[in-house]
Design a protein around this motif. Sequence first.
Motif, PDB file in Angstrom:
ATOM      1  N   VAL A   1       0.788  -1.255   0.028  1.00 31.66           N
ATOM      2  CA  VAL A   1       0.145   0.010  -0.087  1.00 31.66           C
ATOM      3  C   VAL A   1       0.968   1.032  -0.092  1.00 31.66           C
ATOM      4  CG1 VAL A   1      -1.843  -1.270   1.199  1.00 31.66           C
ATOM      5  CG2 VAL A   1      -0.205   0.085   2.357  1.00 31.66           C
ATOM      6  N   GLY A   2       2.119   1.066   0.345  1.00 27.00           N
ATOM      7  CA  GLY A   2       2.936   2.256   0.239  1.00 27.00           C
ATOM      8  C   GLY A   2       2.824   3.045  -0.868  1.00 27.00           C
ATOM      9  N   ASP A   3       3.158   2.770  -2.087  1.00 32.38           N
ATOM     10  CA  ASP A   3       3.108   3.701  -3.230  1.00 32.38           C
ATOM     11  C   ASP A   3       1.749   3.639  -3.681  1.00 32.38           C
ATOM     12  OD1 ASP A   3       2.363   1.096  -4.129  1.00 32.38           O
ATOM     13  OD2 ASP A   3       4.115   0.677  -5.581  1.00 32.38           O
ATOM     14  N   LEU A   4       0.549   2.936  -3.342  1.00 27.77           N
ATOM     15  CA  LEU A   4      -0.712   3.208  -3.371  1.00 27.77           C
ATOM     16  C   LEU A   4      -1.255   4.725  -3.058  1.00 27.77           C
ATOM     17  CD1 LEU A   4      -3.579   1.946  -4.580  1.00 27.77           C
ATOM     18  CD2 LEU A   4      -4.037   1.758  -1.933  1.00 27.77           C
ATOM     19  N   PHE A   5      -0.752   4.920  -1.949  1.00 26.42           N
ATOM     20  CA  PHE A   5      -1.084   6.574  -1.298  1.00 26.42           C
ATOM     21  C   PHE A   5      -0.579   7.611  -2.040  1.00 26.42           C
ATOM     22  CE2 PHE A   5      -1.321   4.029   2.864  1.00 26.42           C
ATOM     23  CZ  PHE A   5      -2.596   4.071   2.737  1.00 26.42           C
ATOM     24  N   LEU A   6       0.647   7.307  -2.706  1.00 31.49           N
ATOM     25  CA  LEU A   6       1.089   8.472  -3.373  1.00 31.49           C
ATOM     26  C   LEU A   6       0.785   8.485  -4.946  1.00 31.49           C
ATOM     27  CD1 LEU A   6       3.348  10.634  -3.869  1.00 31.49           C
ATOM     28  CD2 LEU A   6       5.049   8.872  -4.746  1.00 31.49           C
ATOM     29  N   LEU A   7       0.557   7.519  -5.362  1.00 37.28           N
ATOM     30  CA  LEU A   7       0.082   7.198  -6.766  1.00 37.28           C
ATOM     31  C   LEU A   7      -1.531   7.739  -6.815  1.00 37.28           C
ATOM     32  CD1 LEU A   7       0.396   6.588  -9.606  1.00 37.28           C
ATOM     33  CD2 LEU A   7      -0.305   4.089  -9.186  1.00 37.28           C
ATOM     34  N   ASN A   8      -2.254   7.345  -5.643  1.00 32.17           N
ATOM     35  CA  ASN A   8      -3.756   7.895  -5.684  1.00 32.17           C
ATOM     36  C   ASN A   8      -3.688   9.532  -5.515  1.00 32.17           C
ATOM     37  OD1 ASN A   8      -4.417   5.271  -5.954  1.00 32.17           O
ATOM     38  ND2 ASN A   8      -5.526   5.184  -4.036  1.00 32.17           N
ATOM     39  N   ALA A   9      -3.068   9.844  -4.762  1.00 35.43           N
ATOM     40  CA  ALA A   9      -2.836  11.585  -4.484  1.00 35.43           C
ATOM     41  C   ALA A   9      -2.396  12.048  -5.815  1.00 35.43           C
ATOM     42  CB  ALA A   9      -1.710  11.878  -3.490  1.00 35.43           C
ATOM     43  N   LEU A  10      -1.581  11.664  -6.502  1.00 35.70           N
ATOM     44  CA  LEU A  10      -1.158  12.126  -7.849  1.00 35.70           C
ATOM     45  C   LEU A  10      -2.476  11.926  -9.045  1.00 35.70           C
ATOM     46  CD1 LEU A  10       2.555  10.933  -8.449  1.00 35.70           C
ATOM     47  CD2 LEU A  10       1.684  13.191  -7.673  1.00 35.70           C
ATOM     48  N   THR A  11      -2.910  10.759  -8.749  1.00 34.96           N
ATOM     49  CA  THR A  11      -4.243  10.739  -9.597  1.00 34.96           C
ATOM     50  C   THR A  11      -5.346  11.604  -9.206  1.00 34.96           C
ATOM     51  OG1 THR A  11      -3.650   8.239  -9.612  1.00 34.96           O
ATOM     52  CG2 THR A  11      -5.930   8.814 -10.351  1.00 34.96           C
ATOM     53  N   ILE A  12      -5.571  12.047  -8.290  1.00 38.45           N
ATOM     54  CA  ILE A  12      -6.440  12.809  -7.622  1.00 38.45           C
ATOM     55  C   ILE A  12      -6.285  14.201  -8.524  1.00 38.45           C
ATOM     56  CG2 ILE A  12      -7.916  14.010  -5.914  1.00 38.45           C
ATOM     57  CD1 ILE A  12      -7.392  11.400  -4.319  1.00 38.45           C
ATOM     58  N   VAL A  13      -4.792  14.635  -8.533  1.00 34.22           N
ATOM     59  CA  VAL A  13      -4.535  15.923  -8.943  1.00 34.22           C
ATOM     60  C   VAL A  13      -4.743  16.000 -10.325  1.00 34.22           C
ATOM     61  CG1 VAL A  13      -2.421  17.240  -9.673  1.00 34.22           C
ATOM     62  CG2 VAL A  13      -2.386  16.101  -7.467  1.00 34.22           C
ATOM     63  N   THR A  14      -4.602  14.956 -11.228  1.00 32.90           N
ATOM     64  CA  THR A  14      -5.011  14.875 -12.499  1.00 32.90           C
ATOM     65  C   THR A  14      -6.594  14.930 -12.931  1.00 32.90           C
ATOM     66  OG1 THR A  14      -5.336  12.414 -12.658  1.00 32.90           O
ATOM     67  CG2 THR A  14      -3.120  13.192 -13.130  1.00 32.90           C
ATOM     68  N   GLU A  15      -7.496  14.383 -11.728  1.00 39.02           N
ATOM     69  CA  GLU A  15      -8.943  14.602 -11.714  1.00 39.02           C
ATOM     70  C   GLU A  15      -9.302  16.232 -11.770  1.00 39.02           C
ATOM     71  OE1 GLU A  15     -10.060  12.073 -12.410  1.00 39.02           O
ATOM     72  OE2 GLU A  15      -8.999  10.311 -11.712  1.00 39.02           O
ATOM     73  N   PHE A  16      -8.326  16.873 -10.797  1.00 37.95           N
ATOM     74  CA  PHE A  16      -8.537  18.547 -10.672  1.00 37.95           C
ATOM     75  C   PHE A  16      -7.982  19.255 -11.824  1.00 37.95           C
ATOM     76  CE2 PHE A  16      -8.984  17.358  -6.042  1.00 37.95           C
ATOM     77  CZ  PHE A  16     -10.356  18.039  -5.946  1.00 37.95           C
ATOM     78  N   ILE A  17      -7.131  18.487 -12.457  1.00 33.88           N
ATOM     79  CA  ILE A  17      -6.724  19.146 -13.751  1.00 33.88           C
ATOM     80  C   ILE A  17      -7.952  18.849 -14.921  1.00 33.88           C
ATOM     81  CG2 ILE A  17      -5.077  18.669 -15.644  1.00 33.88           C
ATOM     82  CD1 ILE A  17      -3.232  17.833 -13.620  1.00 33.88           C
ATOM     83  N   GLY A  18      -8.431  17.698 -14.746  1.00 36.62           N
ATOM     84  CA  GLY A  18      -9.560  17.595 -15.903  1.00 36.62           C
ATOM     85  C   GLY A  18     -10.590  18.358 -15.388  1.00 36.62           C
ATOM     86  N   VAL A  19     -11.162  18.797 -14.214  1.00 38.51           N
ATOM     87  CA  VAL A  19     -12.048  19.614 -13.982  1.00 38.51           C
ATOM     88  C   VAL A  19     -11.679  20.977 -14.382  1.00 38.51           C
ATOM     89  CG1 VAL A  19     -13.138  21.000 -11.924  1.00 38.51           C
ATOM     90  CG2 VAL A  19     -13.038  18.358 -11.713  1.00 38.51           C
ATOM     91  N   SER A  20     -10.569  21.633 -14.106  1.00 41.18           N
ATOM     92  CA  SER A  20     -10.029  22.916 -14.850  1.00 41.18           C
ATOM     93  C   SER A  20     -10.222  22.741 -16.046  1.00 41.18           C
ATOM     94  CB  SER A  20      -8.545  23.183 -14.101  1.00 41.18           C
ATOM     95  OG  SER A  20      -8.264  24.123 -14.732  1.00 41.18           O
ATOM     96  N   LEU A  21      -9.680  21.887 -16.970  1.00 42.16           N
ATOM     97  CA  LEU A  21      -9.533  21.922 -18.547  1.00 42.16           C
ATOM     98  C   LEU A  21     -11.020  21.916 -18.764  1.00 42.16           C
ATOM     99  CD1 LEU A  21      -6.710  19.519 -19.006  1.00 42.16           C
ATOM    100  CD2 LEU A  21      -6.674  22.028 -19.401  1.00 42.16           C
ATOM    101  N   ALA A  22     -11.972  21.106 -18.418  1.00 48.68           N
ATOM    102  CA  ALA A  22     -13.400  21.075 -18.830  1.00 48.68           C
ATOM    103  C   ALA A  22     -14.093  22.173 -18.612  1.00 48.68           C
ATOM    104  CB  ALA A  22     -13.993  19.856 -17.929  1.00 48.68           C
TER     105      ALA A  22
END
Length: 572
Positions: free
Chosen positions: A145-166
């Motif tokens: 689970v160690g890298d899951l927390f970091l990868l998930n946090a970065l993934t959520i950043v991309t979701e907010f990028i998507g919100v901004s672009l949309a």
Amino acid sequence: MSISSSGRPGRDTPPGGISGATTSSSMSSAVLDSAHVGDIVGALGTISGEDTGQRRRWWQRLRLLLVIMGPGLIVMVGDNDAGGVATYAQAGQNYGMALVWTLVLLIPVLYVNQEMVLRLGAVSGVGHARLIFERFGRFWGWFSVGDLFLLNALTIVTEFIGVSLALSFFGIPKSISVPFAAVALFVVVAGGSFRRWERFLFALIAVNVVVIPLVLLAHPPIGAIGDGLMPQFPGGVNSTLLLLIVAIVGTTVAPWQLFFQQSNVVDKRITPRWMGYARADLRIGIAVVMIGAVALMGAAAFGFAGTSDAGNFTDAGAVAAGLSTHVSHTVGMLFAILLLDASLVGANAVALATTYTLGDTLKRRHSLHWTITQAPLFYLGYAGLLVVSAAVAFAPDHVLGLLTLAVQALAGVLLPSATVFLVLLCNDKPVLGPWVNTARQNVIAATIVWCLVLLSLTLTAATFFPDLSSRTYEIGLATGVGFGLVGGILITLSRRGNDDHHEAIGGLARAERQAVIARDRASWRTPALATLQRPVMSPLRRAGLLTLRGYLIIAAALIVVKIVQTATGAGS
């Protein structure tokens, strides 16, 4: 009536704590959070915990499916998140429909992986992370689970990028769109109502119907989509193309999905009695995600065909603007709406996957049935993820563009590690009893892991040796497939006569044997995990896991190198 559309979502939740299984049934089970015991409360109704599930008429079974439906559908649609929309659009804009075959090959991967976590959740009543910690210890728990927390946090950043672009397509600045989305996502989750949350997700999922007019308005030639079903590497095998293929794998089959679906099945209180309906829910979700992915790829492929923007993908926002220019404003608007919708579903699901896992790891309450005061860590963790990720989304645009592609590719590279632990748990008889994998399921799962490793090995070779010919890659892949076939045969032979939990009834007729298995499975629930002896980690297995982990760290580093090369124009 054992099934109804009324009733408060949390009315049957006992007042106990994380270990608070206050009923007699839960005292002897593995369930850790008392909110995970009781009636199934869904967006479209409630099923009593005492319901036997016996229905003869098709409309009665359909009604049951509508109540149980949720975890499989949500995890699959969440899979087509902001990064997914961008990745599918990039594939279509740069390569037309030539990479549709990658999606087709991923269908069995999706079902096999997610069906295994569905089984684990329904039978054990605890999340994926908790099973790993309890069965393999803290070292291997943090290993997984160690890298899951970091990868998930970065993934959520991309979701907010998507919100901004949309929303920028509609003239709304990032300073308004991102904070508003973060607040809205928290408000929906933090009400202590599983039903309200699921209804909100269903409403977002319904928006996906606009993919149909989106692709039709792009005027696809008849039969053009079918041209991409044959495996092909447009322009030859090179590291840039392989990076995109790895990104497609990573956005379609992401590690967070394993943790989310198992925990969501547990939180919805689905038990083995409802396994058939839960599997149908998963199949529906896979169909929805595949239709959406192909439609997005097609809209970009046909919308940009013959234009100056063909082959020049930059980001999802530019895709919306380009479709508006080259096709029509309506098509651009539909793409922006889909991007926004995907970003909201993805942010919600990935953040919940993370906080579910946090609760599992720390043995704290982690259920949407609890209120903020009853489960403060669960909701604070969710809010913290949203705040941090939203803040990072204000980084410079060129950094965010690199981050979006990197997150999808890293998810694809790290997936084999997550899948290995999944397979180990699904062969753990004290946990799953009659629900353990059969030999055939193990062969399929091992094949999936090996194919993912082969893909990352190919990307590694392409990064180190960019001048390798396509013929060299073909020989290498064929050799790898050969090794995989030999390994599969050996696994099959080693498991012969040990296909399931019912070796002792092998002398029965097939119908009698199936009846015994069905009765055994219907009543089996994982015993309290503390009462089970941990499986012995053999030196060979330990060495293999550490070797895999070490290689994946190197592969992840090479992904970063390739991303930088792509950004600077130094990649092939």
